[in-house]
Design a protein around this motif. Structure first.
Motif: not given
Length: 225
Positions: A45, A107-111, A113-114, A117
């Motif tokens: 990621s 919290g890295w996956p959400a960051l 993904f944002l 996108t």
């Protein structure tokens, strides 16, 4: 026709650096509690966001659009990759990872993904309207010149105007009586004016000196001439 495979030093160096960075990110993720497949997905990621931000940055540069957002996500991914590589140099105890690092890794996956996108689905800014773009691209049609004789427009015929009737002349105003005392006083002024200037006094000077109306000053000037 066969092509010989030549080892490229830059490519080999890139593969080695990528493998080491991948391993360091995996170790940090595993130490922060991301075990199993999640520890392997974490470095993928980070590296994918880094590559996507760099690619978006190059596209924006080539089109002349603002690159602030792409630079921001590139810096975030670079900080995550560089921070993980530095942390494995013995600065942190991987058997007892601090809570703030666990929070960052979780919290890295959400960051990511944002960021991915926004990098992919942000439309390019268009400065020109579609109509202006079509006018700029479409060739202009210029009609061929046609040799024709010059056509002169007919001169307008003025309408017949009836001759105006002659206006009768106004009657001359009646002669104005000038008092003799005023004539004497005006004569003294005229003599003084002639002696000082050498010229006979005119009606304008009489009008200014005596404060008389124009017709009376003209009659005085006629008497004194």
């Amino acid at each position: 026709m066969t092509r010989s495979i030549r080892p490229d030093a830059v490519l080999v160096q890139a593969v080695i650096a990528g493998a080491l960075s991948f391993a360091h990110l995996h170790d940090i993720a595993a130490a922060a509690g991301q075990d199993g497949w999640k520890a392997w997905a974490y470095p993928i990621s980070v590296d994918l966001l880094l590559v996507a931000a760099w690619r978006r940055l190059r596209i924006l540069r080539s089109t002349g659009e603002p690159t602030r957002a792409a630079w921001t996500w590139f810096a975030v991914a670079l900080a995550a990759s560089l921070g993980a590589n530095i942390a494995t140099a013995g600065l942190l105890d991987l058997t007892n990872v601090p809570a703030w690092l666990r929070i960052l890794v979780a919290g890295w996956p959400a960051l990511a993904f944002l960021g991915g996108t926004l990098l992919v689905h942000t439309p390019p800014t268009e400065t020109d309207s579609p109509a202006e773009h079509v006018d700029a691209v479409a060739p202009k049609f210029v009609p061929a010149e046609v040799a024709t004789e010059p056509v002169t427009a007919p001169e307008p015929v003025p309408d017949a105007v009836e001759a105006a009737e002659p206006v009768p002349a106004l009657p001359a105003p009646p002669p104005m009586d000038v008092p003799p005392a005023l004539v004497d006083h005006a004569r003294k002024l005229a003599d003084a004016h002639r002696s000082s200037t050498g010229q006979p006094i005119d009606s304008a000077t009489l009008r200014d000196r005596l404060g008389l109306p124009g017709p009376m000053a003209d009659q005085l000037a006629t008497h004194l001439a």
